[in-house]
Design a protein around this motif. Structure first.
Motif, PDB file in Angstrom:
ATOM      1  N   LEU A  33       0.859  -1.120   0.102  1.00 32.34           N
ATOM      2  CA  LEU A  33       0.000  -0.086  -0.010  1.00 32.34           C
ATOM      3  C   LEU A  33       0.931   1.305   0.040  1.00 32.34           C
ATOM      4  O   LEU A  33       1.527   1.376   1.024  1.00 32.34           O
ATOM      5  CB  LEU A  33      -0.897  -0.085   1.383  1.00 32.34           C
ATOM      6  CG  LEU A  33      -2.249  -0.149   1.046  1.00 32.34           C
ATOM      7  CD1 LEU A  33      -2.801  -0.537   2.472  1.00 32.34           C
ATOM      8  CD2 LEU A  33      -2.888   0.875   0.582  1.00 32.34           C
ATOM      9  N   GLU A 174     -13.603   6.237   5.894  1.00 31.41           N
ATOM     10  CA  GLU A 174     -12.322   6.205   5.641  1.00 31.41           C
ATOM     11  C   GLU A 174     -11.730   4.757   6.210  1.00 31.41           C
ATOM     12  O   GLU A 174     -11.025   4.052   5.570  1.00 31.41           O
ATOM     13  CB  GLU A 174     -11.774   7.295   6.483  1.00 31.41           C
ATOM     14  CG  GLU A 174     -10.200   7.465   6.086  1.00 31.41           C
ATOM     15  CD  GLU A 174      -9.591   8.658   6.375  1.00 31.41           C
ATOM     16  OE1 GLU A 174     -10.031   9.749   6.162  1.00 31.41           O
ATOM     17  OE2 GLU A 174      -8.391   8.732   6.582  1.00 31.41           O
ATOM     18  N   LYS A 175     -11.995   4.436   7.376  1.00 35.67           N
ATOM     19  CA  LYS A 175     -11.800   3.086   8.025  1.00 35.67           C
ATOM     20  C   LYS A 175     -12.029   1.914   7.264  1.00 35.67           C
ATOM     21  O   LYS A 175     -11.426   0.766   7.031  1.00 35.67           O
ATOM     22  CB  LYS A 175     -12.349   3.014   9.275  1.00 35.67           C
ATOM     23  CG  LYS A 175     -11.503   3.866  10.375  1.00 35.67           C
ATOM     24  CD  LYS A 175     -11.160   3.177  11.532  1.00 35.67           C
ATOM     25  CE  LYS A 175      -9.788   3.864  12.156  1.00 35.67           C
ATOM     26  NZ  LYS A 175     -10.452   5.384  12.639  1.00 35.67           N
ATOM     27  N   ILE A 178     -10.014   2.019   4.017  1.00 37.21           N
ATOM     28  CA  ILE A 178      -8.509   1.536   4.516  1.00 37.21           C
ATOM     29  C   ILE A 178      -8.572  -0.267   4.635  1.00 37.21           C
ATOM     30  O   ILE A 178      -7.495  -0.741   3.992  1.00 37.21           O
ATOM     31  CB  ILE A 178      -8.037   2.083   5.665  1.00 37.21           C
ATOM     32  CG1 ILE A 178      -7.307   3.377   5.156  1.00 37.21           C
ATOM     33  CG2 ILE A 178      -7.182   1.338   6.496  1.00 37.21           C
ATOM     34  CD1 ILE A 178      -5.954   2.916   4.415  1.00 37.21           C
ATOM     35  N   ASN A 182      -6.406  -2.922   2.572  1.00 45.05           N
ATOM     36  CA  ASN A 182      -5.578  -4.001   2.965  1.00 45.05           C
ATOM     37  C   ASN A 182      -5.927  -5.192   2.824  1.00 45.05           C
ATOM     38  O   ASN A 182      -5.176  -6.253   2.523  1.00 45.05           O
ATOM     39  CB  ASN A 182      -5.377  -3.847   4.517  1.00 45.05           C
ATOM     40  CG  ASN A 182      -4.593  -2.691   5.078  1.00 45.05           C
ATOM     41  OD1 ASN A 182      -3.571  -2.704   4.890  1.00 45.05           O
ATOM     42  ND2 ASN A 182      -5.008  -1.865   5.865  1.00 45.05           N
ATOM     43  N   HIS A 195      -2.620  10.936  -1.144  1.00 43.96           N
ATOM     44  CA  HIS A 195      -3.319  11.085   0.023  1.00 43.96           C
ATOM     45  C   HIS A 195      -2.433  12.518   0.674  1.00 43.96           C
ATOM     46  O   HIS A 195      -1.329  12.698   0.473  1.00 43.96           O
ATOM     47  CB  HIS A 195      -2.662   9.930   1.214  1.00 43.96           C
ATOM     48  CG  HIS A 195      -3.369   9.998   2.440  1.00 43.96           C
ATOM     49  ND1 HIS A 195      -4.621   9.767   2.748  1.00 43.96           N
ATOM     50  CD2 HIS A 195      -2.714   9.954   3.760  1.00 43.96           C
ATOM     51  CE1 HIS A 195      -4.951   9.666   3.792  1.00 43.96           C
ATOM     52  NE2 HIS A 195      -3.763   9.955   4.569  1.00 43.96           N
ATOM     53  N   THR A 200      -1.933  10.239   8.996  1.00 39.53           N
ATOM     54  CA  THR A 200      -2.133   8.956   8.879  1.00 39.53           C
ATOM     55  C   THR A 200      -1.174   8.191   8.185  1.00 39.53           C
ATOM     56  O   THR A 200      -1.491   7.036   7.813  1.00 39.53           O
ATOM     57  CB  THR A 200      -3.574   8.763   8.542  1.00 39.53           C
ATOM     58  OG1 THR A 200      -3.843   9.852   7.351  1.00 39.53           O
ATOM     59  CG2 THR A 200      -4.681   9.121   9.613  1.00 39.53           C
ATOM     60  N   TYR A 204      -0.993   4.087   7.383  1.00 35.13           N
ATOM     61  CA  TYR A 204      -1.947   3.530   6.307  1.00 35.13           C
ATOM     62  C   TYR A 204      -0.887   2.961   5.299  1.00 35.13           C
ATOM     63  O   TYR A 204      -1.372   2.029   4.892  1.00 35.13           O
ATOM     64  CB  TYR A 204      -2.599   4.610   5.560  1.00 35.13           C
ATOM     65  CG  TYR A 204      -3.736   5.070   6.299  1.00 35.13           C
ATOM     66  CD1 TYR A 204      -4.392   4.537   7.427  1.00 35.13           C
ATOM     67  CD2 TYR A 204      -4.554   6.229   5.616  1.00 35.13           C
ATOM     68  CE1 TYR A 204      -5.456   5.046   7.986  1.00 35.13           C
ATOM     69  CE2 TYR A 204      -5.567   6.647   6.197  1.00 35.13           C
ATOM     70  CZ  TYR A 204      -6.159   6.208   7.325  1.00 35.13           C
ATOM     71  OH  TYR A 204      -7.460   6.651   8.118  1.00 35.13           O
TER      72      TYR A 204
END
Ligand SMILES: Nc1ncnc2c1ncn2[C@@H]1O[C@H](COP(=O)(O)OP(=O)(O)O)[C@@H](O)[C@H]1O
Ligand SMILES: [Mg+2]
Length: 253
Positions: A33, A174-175, A178, A182, A195, A200, A204
């Protein structure tokens, strides 16, 4: 040796003779990522567009898994910056996601029940199944973003480019995004994300690309995301804050 998901060399781009990217060389590893970080106007969106052949290059080469973009379309998923999309276009959420499947269909085949099922699954993954029939103009910013994410998931790509996917979304979304990114990573996929929230980045991203017209540095977050490099990237526009409430210790205003 295995081909990198993305390899860029000597890339320069200008708009109306104004240089926007200068001599970029970059090779990103697979299965990570990756955050693309830099101030407004740094050329982050342009870097993605140049990689996808959407803007002309002055010079340079881009290879996707060792081959030109035109030969690798099926391997790529792209989520454009939200403000660059015409949200008034009369189409519903499900159709937007189905568009992600076109690369998998032959020219004359129309999407059928199977494509529809895949698109519905992807909408469900981003919590948007109930909005399948809703016109995209009638979705909130966060919902629109999730529909585009569902479209990218439907593409079933190997390499994803996402341009500011967290703009206009709430913290819960947002969570959720993410977590999805992942999941993609766990499947061995490579995800590049423009980003801008420096607070963060460490949480991230495994890897970061620091960009401001030139490539400042790229590599593992722990090595590259340093105060000194951020100062080089943002210049006077960065305020380095001592933040006791966050493990990064670095923030921006
Ligand atoms: N289509 C365009 N025509 C002319 N200038 C552009 C165009 N797109 C972007 N620019 C300019 O190029 C620079 C880089 O833009 P962009 O890649 O969007 O930066 P970022 O995504 O990092 O904010 C900015 O100065 C922007 O104003
Ligand atoms: Mg941008």
């Amino acid at each position: 040796m295995k081909n990198a998901p993305l390899r860029i060399s000597g890339l320069s781009v200008a708009y109306q003779k104004k240089p926007v990217l200068r001599d970029i060389a970059l090779e990103v590893p697979e299965g990570k990522l990756i955050g693309i970080i830099g101030p407004n106007g740094a050329g982050k969106s342009t870097l993605i567009k140049a990689a996808l052949g959407l803007v002309p290059r002055l010079s340079g080469e881009v290879a996707i898994y060792g081959r030109p973009y035109a030969e690798q379309r099926k391997l790529i998923g792209y989520v454009p910056q939200r403000e660059s999309v015409d949200w008034d276009f009369p189409t519903n959420a499900l159709d937007v996601v189905m568009m992600g499947r076109y690369g998998h269909l032959g020219w004359f085949r129309r999407p059928g029940a199977n494509e529809r099922r895949i698109a519905m699954e992807c909408l469900a993954k981003v919590g948007m199944a109930d909005y399948a029939d809703r016109q995209i103009s009638q979705l909130s910013g966060g919902q629109q973003q999730r529909v585009f994410l569902a479209r990218a998931l439907a593409q079933d790509a190997q390499l994803y480019f996402m341009d500011e996917p967290f703009v206009g979304v709430d913290a819960a979304t947002e969570k959720a995004i993410i977590a999805l990114l992942n999941e993609l990573k766990a499947q061995g996929k490579t995800v590049l994300v423009v980003h801008h929230d420096l607070a963060t980045v460490k949480e991230y991203f495994d890897w970061v690309v620091l960009l401001n017209v030139e490539l400042i540095q790229a590599g593992p977050t722990a090595d590259v995301f340093t105060a000194a490099n951020l100062q080089r990237t943002y210049g006077g526009r960065l305020a380095i804050l001592e933040r006791n409430d966050h493990e990064t210790g670095i923030g921006a205003r």
